[in-house]
Design a protein around this motif. Structure first.
Motif, short mmCIF file in Angstrom:
data_model
loop_
_atom_site.label_atom_id
_atom_site.label_comp_id
_atom_site.label_asym_id
_atom_site.label_seq_id
_atom_site.Cartn_x
_atom_site.Cartn_y
_atom_site.Cartn_z
N LEU B 31 0.83 -1.21 0.00
CA LEU B 31 0.00 0.00 0.00
C LEU B 31 0.87 1.26 0.00
O LEU B 31 0.58 2.23 -0.72
CB LEU B 31 -0.88 0.03 1.26
CG LEU B 31 -2.22 -0.70 1.16
CD1 LEU B 31 -2.83 -0.85 2.55
CD2 LEU B 31 -3.18 0.08 0.26
N GLN B 32 1.91 1.25 0.83
CA GLN B 32 2.77 2.44 0.92
C GLN B 32 3.45 2.73 -0.42
O GLN B 32 3.55 3.88 -0.84
CB GLN B 32 3.79 2.28 2.05
CG GLN B 32 3.10 2.31 3.41
CD GLN B 32 4.02 2.26 4.62
OE1 GLN B 32 3.60 2.55 5.73
NE2 GLN B 32 5.27 1.88 4.42
N ARG B 37 3.78 6.07 -5.31
CA ARG B 37 3.69 6.25 -6.76
C ARG B 37 2.64 7.31 -7.10
O ARG B 37 2.81 8.09 -8.03
CB ARG B 37 3.32 4.93 -7.46
CG ARG B 37 4.48 3.97 -7.62
CD ARG B 37 4.16 2.86 -8.63
NE ARG B 37 3.03 2.04 -8.24
CZ ARG B 37 3.10 1.00 -7.40
NH1 ARG B 37 4.26 0.68 -6.84
NH2 ARG B 37 2.03 0.29 -7.11
N ILE B 38 1.53 7.35 -6.35
CA ILE B 38 0.43 8.26 -6.68
C ILE B 38 0.76 9.70 -6.29
O ILE B 38 0.53 10.63 -7.09
CB ILE B 38 -0.88 7.79 -6.00
CG1 ILE B 38 -1.35 6.48 -6.66
CG2 ILE B 38 -1.98 8.85 -6.09
CD1 ILE B 38 -2.43 5.73 -5.88
N ARG B 76 -9.31 6.38 -4.35
CA ARG B 76 -9.71 4.97 -4.34
C ARG B 76 -9.42 4.33 -5.70
O ARG B 76 -8.81 3.26 -5.78
CB ARG B 76 -11.20 4.83 -4.02
CG ARG B 76 -11.69 3.38 -4.06
CD ARG B 76 -13.20 3.25 -3.89
NE ARG B 76 -13.95 3.76 -5.01
CZ ARG B 76 -14.10 3.13 -6.19
NH1 ARG B 76 -13.54 1.95 -6.37
NH2 ARG B 76 -14.79 3.68 -7.16
N ARG B 77 -9.83 5.02 -6.78
CA ARG B 77 -9.64 4.42 -8.10
C ARG B 77 -8.16 4.35 -8.47
O ARG B 77 -7.70 3.36 -9.04
CB ARG B 77 -10.45 5.19 -9.15
CG ARG B 77 -11.92 4.74 -9.12
CD ARG B 77 -12.77 5.39 -10.19
NE ARG B 77 -13.20 6.72 -9.79
CZ ARG B 77 -12.86 7.85 -10.38
NH1 ARG B 77 -12.08 7.82 -11.45
NH2 ARG B 77 -13.28 9.00 -9.92
N SER B 81 -6.23 0.74 -9.20
CA SER B 81 -5.54 0.39 -10.45
C SER B 81 -4.04 0.23 -10.24
O SER B 81 -3.38 -0.43 -11.03
CB SER B 81 -5.86 1.38 -11.57
OG SER B 81 -5.77 2.69 -11.11
N SER B 82 -3.51 0.78 -9.17
CA SER B 82 -2.08 0.68 -8.91
C SER B 82 -1.71 -0.58 -8.12
O SER B 82 -0.58 -1.05 -8.18
CB SER B 82 -1.65 1.93 -8.13
OG SER B 82 -0.29 1.89 -7.83
N LEU B 83 -2.69 -1.13 -7.39
CA LEU B 83 -2.42 -2.29 -6.53
C LEU B 83 -2.62 -3.60 -7.29
O LEU B 83 -3.35 -3.66 -8.27
CB LEU B 83 -3.37 -2.26 -5.33
CG LEU B 83 -3.10 -1.18 -4.28
CD1 LEU B 83 -4.31 -0.98 -3.38
CD2 LEU B 83 -1.88 -1.57 -3.44
#
Lengths: 263, 263
Positions: B31-32, B37-38, B76-77, B81-83
């Motif tokens: 998650l981190q 990245r975001i 959230r989105r 999409s990153s996970l």
């Protein structure tokens, strides 16, 4: 030598499908190795249907002939302890010698599970296809009804499919809304390569309004793979049941050709 | 900087638990990395509970502070999409700055799922513990009732557990028979390391008649890990819910201390 009928569950995620392929881990190959360890001889295991890589089963059936002189349930337990946890033999029966998992089968029932909510599921990502867009269920039901009967299913066959005849008989099609899941079930005397995945992919395009229900029938009648939508992911697909009874004996009171069943 | 509350689902099978550990793939670490990245900066993600390796979640909660100026649902989105597909963020809310996933929590609800039939399940082997022997459910319910209240849970704590105090308050315990599944649910203000897995392991010994329900209470009162049964597998365990409301507000009409709920 005794002929045995095995009923099987498996999670297809980690297998290259049912059929033995050199250098690949397959369900058939894993079962044959387990049988060979148990009886000390090479055993050929014949499946009722060759599920593709990633496709699951709750009711696959296989047949084999082996020298095994203990009760069939002893073979079930020996297989379950010898197999990895993602393949489980749920029943073993001794059969007449003419029993053949594939040739004796009258029909099979498959399920494709769609997850229709705002966000995907972490615990079900191996077992359902996430559909984040709204679906017109009535249009999908109308289109699905046109599958029933004896038809040429060339439209819904993998481009590299190799079946001798593209004609199959679909006995029933059902949609079922179960919480956030829209479940599609199809019962037929047989299925062409990728047939269900192409059908459900095309039904999804009906559901999102890209194709009208009447166009779905025209696409089907066109007998051309290029008319249909893409082959969707295998992981929503599961072989639920293989039946060795004629369909109408088993299910006398099918009322509607394609219906939404609430459960 | 905004404080966000994330609600999470995850399949714990492929992770070394929640908490970041050097060289290991963990839920917190994954998650981190996605948050970094975001937003382009290091972000610390705090979980409500540190689930062990192999434990799943349908309602884990995490908090974090980040410079993110779009609507929370955009985060959230972006996270989903990153996970990887086995971690899903189901909700993101902007909170007051004092919100802290762990310290603000009033209680948590966990579920342990037992599969009670003759043969294991291939599709559920990651999510339930297979119990092939018959269980005396009435004895298990009677024993489970003695867990409710504020107690020293040293008996049900991992030998290497490091909690400052072994005292916890269990608000409710429920058994539920769902088809072939016997589901155990427990709601408490907190849990010691391995507490639920040792409790359910000991309840299974009650269910198979090795321990009487009255002995279960004596074992609990003995405050000694050596009295209890072994720690059972993590894969049947799932964090269902983290609540930020006092228990009695949320669930006013709890009738029986420990009951079998039919559903």
């Amino acid at each position: 030598m005794t002929t045995f009928k095995l009923t099987l569950e498996y999670d297809g995620t980690n297998y290259h499908g049912w059929q033995v392929q050199p250098g690949m881990t397959t369900i058939q190959g894993t079962l044959q190795e387990a049988m060979t360890r148990i009886v000390g001889k090479d055993v050929h295991v014949m499946g009722a249907g060759r599920t593709d890589a990633g496709v699951h089963a709750l009711g696959q059936v296989a047949s084999l002939r082996a020298d095994f002189h203990h009760p069939p349930d002893t073979l079930r337990r020996a297989l379950t302890s010898s197999l990895p946890p993602d393949i489980v033999v749920t029943a073993v029966e001794a059969m007449d010698d003419e029993f053949h998992a594939q040739h004796s089968a009258h029909w099979k029932r498959y399920r494709y599970t769609l997850l229709t909510r705002r966000y995907p599921s972490a615990l079900e990502c191996r077992y359902s296809l996430f559909v984040p867009y709204p679906l017109d269920r009535d249009a999908m039901i109308e289109a699905g009804g046109s599958l029933i009967g004896t038809h040429d299913f060339s439209t819904f066959q993998a481009a590299h499919g190799s079946a001798e005849s593209p004609v199959r008989t679909v006995f029933a099609v059902e949609f079922r809304q179960q919480g956030d899941h829209l479940v599609f079930e199809i019962m037929a005397d047989g299925f062409l390569r990728h047939m269900i995945r192409i059908i459900v992919g095309t039904l999804l395009d009906v559901g999102r309004g890209r194709i009208g229900p009447e166009d779905f029938k025209a696409i089907h009648d066109g007998q051309d793979r290029n008319l249909a939508s893409k082959t969707i992911s295998p992981h929503g697909l599961c072989l639920l049941e293989v039946s060795y009874q004629p369909f109408d004996v088993h299910r006398e009171q099918t009322q509607t050709p394609c219906a939404m069943v609430c459960s």
